[in-house]
Structure formats: C-alpha cells, structure tokens
Design a protein around this motif. Structure first.
Motif, PDB file in Angstrom:
ATOM      1  N   THR A  57     -51.656  63.849 -44.646  1.00  0.00           N
ATOM      2  CA  THR A  57     -51.669  65.175 -45.074  1.00  0.00           C
ATOM      3  C   THR A  57     -52.248  66.048 -44.104  1.00  0.00           C
ATOM      4  OG1 THR A  57     -52.475  66.483 -46.978  1.00  0.00           O
ATOM      5  CG2 THR A  57     -54.237  64.820 -46.096  1.00  0.00           C
ATOM      6  N   ASN A  58     -52.353  67.203 -44.334  1.00  0.00           N
ATOM      7  CA  ASN A  58     -53.124  68.196 -43.334  1.00  0.00           C
ATOM      8  C   ASN A  58     -54.217  68.631 -43.677  1.00  0.00           C
ATOM      9  OD1 ASN A  58     -50.771  67.907 -41.658  1.00  0.00           O
ATOM     10  ND2 ASN A  58     -49.470  69.210 -43.077  1.00  0.00           N
ATOM     11  N   ASP A  59     -55.029  69.083 -42.963  1.00  0.00           N
ATOM     12  CA  ASP A  59     -56.328  69.751 -43.238  1.00  0.00           C
ATOM     13  C   ASP A  59     -56.205  71.256 -43.354  1.00  0.00           C
ATOM     14  OD1 ASP A  59     -56.088  70.731 -40.478  1.00  0.00           O
ATOM     15  OD2 ASP A  59     -57.867  69.844 -39.857  1.00  0.00           O
ATOM     16  N   SER A  60     -57.215  71.958 -43.213  1.00  0.00           N
ATOM     17  CA  SER A  60     -57.003  73.476 -43.561  1.00  0.00           C
ATOM     18  C   SER A  60     -56.066  74.164 -42.332  1.00  0.00           C
ATOM     19  CB  SER A  60     -58.351  74.127 -44.062  1.00  0.00           C
ATOM     20  OG  SER A  60     -58.747  73.509 -45.075  1.00  0.00           O
ATOM     21  N   HIS A  61     -56.311  73.470 -41.342  1.00  0.00           N
ATOM     22  CA  HIS A  61     -55.836  74.284 -39.947  1.00  0.00           C
ATOM     23  C   HIS A  61     -54.285  73.439 -39.898  1.00  0.00           C
ATOM     24  CE1 HIS A  61     -59.867  75.064 -39.577  1.00  0.00           C
ATOM     25  NE2 HIS A  61     -59.695  76.189 -39.179  1.00  0.00           N
ATOM     26  N   GLY A  62     -53.744  72.557 -40.420  1.00  0.00           N
ATOM     27  CA  GLY A  62     -52.669  72.078 -40.440  1.00  0.00           C
ATOM     28  C   GLY A  62     -52.643  70.922 -39.558  1.00  0.00           C
ATOM     29  N   GLN A  63     -53.691  70.376 -39.128  1.00  0.00           N
ATOM     30  CA  GLN A  63     -53.864  69.326 -38.421  1.00  0.00           C
ATOM     31  C   GLN A  63     -53.509  67.836 -39.407  1.00  0.00           C
ATOM     32  OE1 GLN A  63     -53.841  69.213 -35.004  1.00  0.00           O
ATOM     33  NE2 GLN A  63     -53.264  71.163 -35.461  1.00  0.00           N
ATOM     34  N   PRO A  64     -53.001  66.975 -38.882  1.00  0.00           N
ATOM     35  CA  PRO A  64     -52.873  65.621 -39.574  1.00  0.00           C
ATOM     36  C   PRO A  64     -54.049  64.901 -39.751  1.00  0.00           C
ATOM     37  CG  PRO A  64     -51.858  65.467 -37.313  1.00  0.00           C
ATOM     38  CD  PRO A  64     -52.388  66.800 -37.497  1.00  0.00           C
ATOM     39  N   GLU A  65     -54.106  64.076 -40.938  1.00  0.00           N
ATOM     40  CA  GLU A  65     -55.279  63.264 -41.370  1.00  0.00           C
ATOM     41  C   GLU A  65     -54.585  62.496 -42.468  1.00  0.00           C
ATOM     42  OE1 GLU A  65     -58.512  65.999 -42.550  1.00  0.00           O
ATOM     43  OE2 GLU A  65     -57.494  66.354 -44.717  1.00  0.00           O
ATOM     44  N   LEU A  66     -55.664  61.307 -42.813  1.00  0.00           N
ATOM     45  CA  LEU A  66     -55.320  60.553 -43.613  1.00  0.00           C
ATOM     46  C   LEU A  66     -56.104  60.785 -44.820  1.00  0.00           C
ATOM     47  CD1 LEU A  66     -53.735  57.434 -43.664  1.00  0.00           C
ATOM     48  CD2 LEU A  66     -55.987  56.598 -44.087  1.00  0.00           C
ATOM     49  N   ALA A  67     -55.459  60.665 -46.045  1.00  0.00           N
ATOM     50  CA  ALA A  67     -56.230  60.856 -47.509  1.00  0.00           C
ATOM     51  C   ALA A  67     -55.640  59.574 -48.218  1.00  0.00           C
ATOM     52  CB  ALA A  67     -55.754  62.208 -48.291  1.00  0.00           C
TER      53      ALA A  67
ATOM     54  N   PRO B  54     -61.314  49.755 -43.162  1.00  0.00           N
ATOM     55  CA  PRO B  54     -60.313  49.939 -42.335  1.00  0.00           C
ATOM     56  C   PRO B  54     -59.244  50.599 -42.803  1.00  0.00           C
ATOM     57  CG  PRO B  54     -60.973  47.681 -41.889  1.00  0.00           C
ATOM     58  CD  PRO B  54     -61.926  48.092 -43.045  1.00  0.00           C
ATOM     59  N   PHE B  55     -58.893  50.505 -44.380  1.00  0.00           N
ATOM     60  CA  PHE B  55     -57.914  50.987 -45.161  1.00  0.00           C
ATOM     61  C   PHE B  55     -57.870  52.497 -44.843  1.00  0.00           C
ATOM     62  CE2 PHE B  55     -56.341  52.646 -49.191  1.00  0.00           C
ATOM     63  CZ  PHE B  55     -55.218  52.293 -49.513  1.00  0.00           C
ATOM     64  N   TYR B  56     -59.123  53.129 -45.068  1.00  0.00           N
ATOM     65  CA  TYR B  56     -59.242  54.838 -45.057  1.00  0.00           C
ATOM     66  C   TYR B  56     -59.318  55.205 -43.449  1.00  0.00           C
ATOM     67  CZ  TYR B  56     -61.230  54.313 -49.614  1.00  0.00           C
ATOM     68  OH  TYR B  56     -61.204  54.250 -50.755  1.00  0.00           O
ATOM     69  N   ALA B  57     -58.756  54.274 -42.638  1.00  0.00           N
ATOM     70  CA  ALA B  57     -58.839  54.854 -41.100  1.00  0.00           C
ATOM     71  C   ALA B  57     -57.309  55.219 -40.716  1.00  0.00           C
ATOM     72  CB  ALA B  57     -59.518  53.657 -40.028  1.00  0.00           C
ATOM     73  N   ALA B  58     -57.231  56.536 -40.399  1.00  0.00           N
ATOM     74  CA  ALA B  58     -56.001  56.928 -39.966  1.00  0.00           C
ATOM     75  C   ALA B  58     -55.460  56.042 -38.658  1.00  0.00           C
ATOM     76  CB  ALA B  58     -55.883  58.429 -39.527  1.00  0.00           C
ATOM     77  N   PRO B  59     -53.945  55.781 -38.848  1.00  0.00           N
ATOM     78  CA  PRO B  59     -53.381  55.194 -37.520  1.00  0.00           C
ATOM     79  C   PRO B  59     -53.456  56.069 -36.550  1.00  0.00           C
ATOM     80  CG  PRO B  59     -51.492  55.640 -39.008  1.00  0.00           C
ATOM     81  CD  PRO B  59     -53.191  55.781 -39.913  1.00  0.00           C
ATOM     82  N   GLY B  60     -53.315  55.466 -35.217  1.00  0.00           N
ATOM     83  CA  GLY B  60     -53.144  56.391 -34.008  1.00  0.00           C
ATOM     84  C   GLY B  60     -52.136  57.354 -33.872  1.00  0.00           C
ATOM     85  N   ASN B  61     -51.117  56.779 -34.594  1.00  0.00           N
ATOM     86  CA  ASN B  61     -49.833  57.732 -34.416  1.00  0.00           C
ATOM     87  C   ASN B  61     -49.597  58.559 -36.112  1.00  0.00           C
ATOM     88  OD1 ASN B  61     -49.214  55.646 -36.193  1.00  0.00           O
ATOM     89  ND2 ASN B  61     -47.232  55.474 -35.761  1.00  0.00           N
ATOM     90  N   ILE B  62     -50.844  58.895 -36.695  1.00  0.00           N
ATOM     91  CA  ILE B  62     -50.786  59.521 -37.941  1.00  0.00           C
ATOM     92  C   ILE B  62     -49.696  61.045 -37.670  1.00  0.00           C
ATOM     93  CG2 ILE B  62     -52.908  60.923 -37.586  1.00  0.00           C
ATOM     94  CD1 ILE B  62     -51.507  59.366 -41.028  1.00  0.00           C
ATOM     95  N   ALA B  63     -49.863  61.544 -36.693  1.00  0.00           N
ATOM     96  CA  ALA B  63     -48.954  62.686 -36.618  1.00  0.00           C
ATOM     97  C   ALA B  63     -47.505  62.513 -36.738  1.00  0.00           C
ATOM     98  CB  ALA B  63     -49.439  63.443 -35.296  1.00  0.00           C
ATOM     99  N   SER B  64     -47.047  61.444 -36.496  1.00  0.00           N
ATOM    100  CA  SER B  64     -45.609  61.010 -36.587  1.00  0.00           C
ATOM    101  C   SER B  64     -45.472  60.787 -38.027  1.00  0.00           C
ATOM    102  CB  SER B  64     -45.280  59.511 -35.781  1.00  0.00           C
ATOM    103  OG  SER B  64     -45.968  58.708 -36.449  1.00  0.00           O
ATOM    104  N   TYR B  65     -46.151  60.673 -39.016  1.00  0.00           N
ATOM    105  CA  TYR B  65     -45.931  60.573 -40.642  1.00  0.00           C
ATOM    106  C   TYR B  65     -45.585  61.948 -40.857  1.00  0.00           C
ATOM    107  CZ  TYR B  65     -47.695  55.679 -40.641  1.00  0.00           C
ATOM    108  OH  TYR B  65     -47.922  54.385 -40.229  1.00  0.00           O
ATOM    109  N   ALA B  66     -44.513  61.924 -41.855  1.00  0.00           N
ATOM    110  CA  ALA B  66     -44.344  63.249 -42.529  1.00  0.00           C
ATOM    111  C   ALA B  66     -45.530  63.596 -43.648  1.00  0.00           C
ATOM    112  CB  ALA B  66     -43.018  63.429 -43.240  1.00  0.00           C
TER     113      ALA B  66
END
Length: 408
Positions: free
Chosen positions: A89-99, A46-58
């Motif tokens: 962070t953001n993928d190559s298309h600027g979409q939010p993701e967890l790293a 679960p540590f590697y799972a992005a929260p549902g509101n990942i887009a709200s993080y800078a």
C-alpha cells in the motif's frame, strides 16, 4: 475509542459466537510464511517485514499470506476460516509500504443470491504500537472488540476483512494512510481468491470511532485512488472527521490520551507538521514513553492532561505548520461515490458531533448520498451497540441494490 467500545457488546458476543453458522471448513493453498500468526509481535515477525522490492509491487498486490488456524475468543472456537494477507500500500505521501489485512469467512456455505458479500471492517485501534494491530490481536484470540464488532456481520453470513489500516508505523488518525490501506486491502483480498472470495464479490465498508475515520477516508478517496474498487455502501459511526476539533474537545479530559496518541501519530506520519520541534523536555519524554503503546495503557497515562503541557507553544494545534497538516487530514472535501450511513450521538463525550456534521455537510454539498442519523441522547460507547442492527440493515439493503436513503 477502541477498548471502551468493546464493553458495550462483550456481553452479547459470548452468545453470538455460539450462533454463527457452522459447516465444513474451506481449503486454501499453504502460504510461504513460516511463523505462526500471533506467536510473536509484528515488530519481530518476518511476515510483517516489507520486502526490499516493495516498490515494484502494484498497490494492493499480495506479498504473502498465511492461515490463522483455530480462530477463537479466549478459548471459545469461532466457526470461521481466516487468513492474514500482506500487501503493498502507500503511506500518506504515496511512499510504498507493507500492510496486513485479516480475511474472515464463515464456514457455512453462502446460500444467498450472487457471490457472498464482503465487508471491510475498520476497527478502532486508536494506538501507536504494532502489537495493538487487529491482525495480531485477532490471532492471539484475546481481541474482544474486533470479534464483537465483526460478529453482527458474520451472523449475516458475510465475509469480513479487517485491515491494519494504521500501517507498519501505527500512525493514529493519519487519514490518507488509513484510506489507502483500506482500499488496497480490498484489492489484495480480491486478488487472493480464496474460499469463494474473489474478483466478483460485492464489498461494503463499516467502521466506528477511530475505525470510522479510516472508513471515511477510504470512501472519500475511492474514486481517485482505487476507481476499480466498487463499494455498495459505507456505514460510518462516531466519526472523528476533524482531528483538530476532536483534540480541542478532549484536551484536559479523561480521554486526553487519544489526543496525545494522535499527536504522536501525526508527528510520525507528517514530519512537515513540525510537532517534534515544538516539544519541551516533558513532551520529548512523553513521546518516548507513548511509542509502541496500546489504548489501555495510553488512556490512564494521559488522563486530564493538556497537550500544551508538552510543547513550547500555548496552542500547539494553532501553529501554522500543525494546523495545515490537520486541515489536510480533515474529511469533507470530496463526496464519496458510495452511499453513506452516518450515525452519531448528539451527546457524544469523546468525539463531538459538530465536526461530523461538518464532514457530512461537505459530502452533501459535493453531491454525495448520505443518510445522517443523530440520536439525541447517548454516549460514545453506547452508540455503536445501539445502531448495530441499523448498520446491518443498511448494508443488507445496499447489497440487495435497493435505493439508498438520502437526507442531505
């Protein structure tokens, strides 16, 4: 490009770990994470799972953290403190993701001038599965390569951050994705503020082979993506700057597995390339098989294979949609603001030196500061060991604010 590199430095590593500076351990606040690092693969942790509101993080904002207790290499204790830090962070298309990045700090106190330097070390994962990610490999205590590549930096009593720059989908050779993950990893470590590592520490980049690709993209994107992240320098070795040129070079050779892994990674990150639509029945079977694989499985499975055996196109790299994406993932279009030490063996049998020269030429033409070093003889594996001391000296001089060499 990943595990073969470890062979060149493993013998020295066993001695190196014994001589790392030792002192009392630092303390850190207990994280919210409940699973132990390395206890389960990232896909099930679960540590590697992005929260549902990942887009709200800078970008670069810390999502979670946890200590990595008892860092060791096959049971040999390493005198460091370490933490895993997850961040947006953001993928190559600027979409939010967890790293995730792993911060490793020597237990010895820093006695140099100013805050302790930190190096973001991009290791050559060169794989398409999250179980190959540096954070997981380091936590299991079996990652010879990452420990070996980081040992020289830790011996200098610098801190090291090792980002999982391929991201949650393990996309190999996806340039912007890697650059974003590296730069946002630095932002996250700065914000984490533990063990004397905070907002004011000087930072540099280091990477070889597949890790050099991520390092090059981070250096090239820094001014536009993370202008507040100041870099003292970037050491880049055996750089695969042009995925099309590298793919053509190793197609049909013992190292063709890297091409197949890159094809899978590019197809995953850039569906607009249309690679999936080019696959024949064998290609679809190979893509299903390679998913989740690490380099040591990929290389023997695809040795001496040609990519067009898996496609309906005679030259899949020349298909317009594929070629366009590969061009967009080629370095050299903009100059890094930081000084670069670019080294490569002229006789490299995996990553051709010519395409690295092209990237350096582009950086120089755009006003970059580059010290280009070429060794007349040397293999890909040998070069990282041969230039290890030179890399440390280059970074030490940059941390000391000495003028950077430039032979553009």
């Amino acid at each position: 490009m990943r595990k073969p590199c470890a062979l060149a430095v493993t013998a020295a590593l066993a001695c190196t770990c014994m001589f790392l500076p030792a002192a009392a351990s630092a303390s850190a606040a207990a994280p919210a994470a409940t699973t132990a690092p390395g206890s389960t693969v990232p896909d099930q942790d679960p540590f590697y799972a992005a929260p549902g509101n990942i887009a709200s993080y800078a970008p670069g904002a810390v999502v979670d953290s946890r200590p990595v207790p008892g860092v060791n290499l096959f049971g040999i204790d390493v005198p460091v403190n370490a933490w895993q830090i997850s961040y947006r962070t953001n993928d190559s298309h600027g979409q939010p993701e967890l790293a995730v990045t792993t911060l490793v700090v020597p237990k010895a106190a820093w006695t140099g001038s100013g805050p302790r330097p930190v190096v973001s070390l991009q290791t050559p994962e060169d794989s398409v599965g999250t179980s190959c990610a540096p954070s997981y490999q380091i936590a299991t205590g079996k990652d010879v390569q990452d420990a070996a590549l980081g040992a020289q930096l830790l011996l200098a009593n610098w801190a090291v951050a090792v980002p999982d720059f391929e991201g949650p989908r393990s996309v190999f050779l996806a340039g912007p994705q890697a650059g974003h993950a590296v730069l946002d990893g630095i932002r996250a470590v700065k914000a984490f503020g533990t063990a004397g590592i905070g907002r004011d520490n000087p930072w540099a980049l280091d990477g070889y082979s597949g890790g050099a690709e991520a390092t090059g993209w981070a250096a090239q994107l820094q001014t536009s993506y993370a202008p507040e992240v100041k870099l003292a320098g970037a050491a880049i070795g055996g750089l695969p700057s042009d995925p099309a040129a590298v793919g053509s070079y190793i197609d049909g050779t013992a190292f063709a597995g890297f091409e197949f892994a890159a094809a899978y990674g590019i197809a995953t990150e850039f569906p607009e390339a249309g690679i999936d639509g080019l696959l024949n029945s064998r290609g679809r079977q190979d893509f299903a098989s390679i998913k989740g694989s690490c380099e040591l499985t990929i290389l023997p499975s695809y040795a001496f294979r040609r990519l067009n055996e898996d496609t309906t196109a005679a030259d899949p790299l020349a298909v317009p949609s594929v070629a366009a994406v590969l061009r967009a993932n080629t370095l050299g279009a903009a100059a890094p603001a930081t000084a670069v030490y670019d080294y490569h063996a002229d006789t490299d049998e995996i990553v051709p030196v010519g395409q690295d020269n092209d990237a350096v030429s582009g950086w120089c033409a755009a006003g970059g500061t580059v010290e280009k070093v070429r060794d007349l003889l040397g293999e890909h594996v040998e070069e990282v060991a041969a230039r290890a001391v030179s890399v440390e000296l280059f970074l030490a001089d940059r941390f000391a604010h000495k003028p950077a060499p430039d032979n553009c």
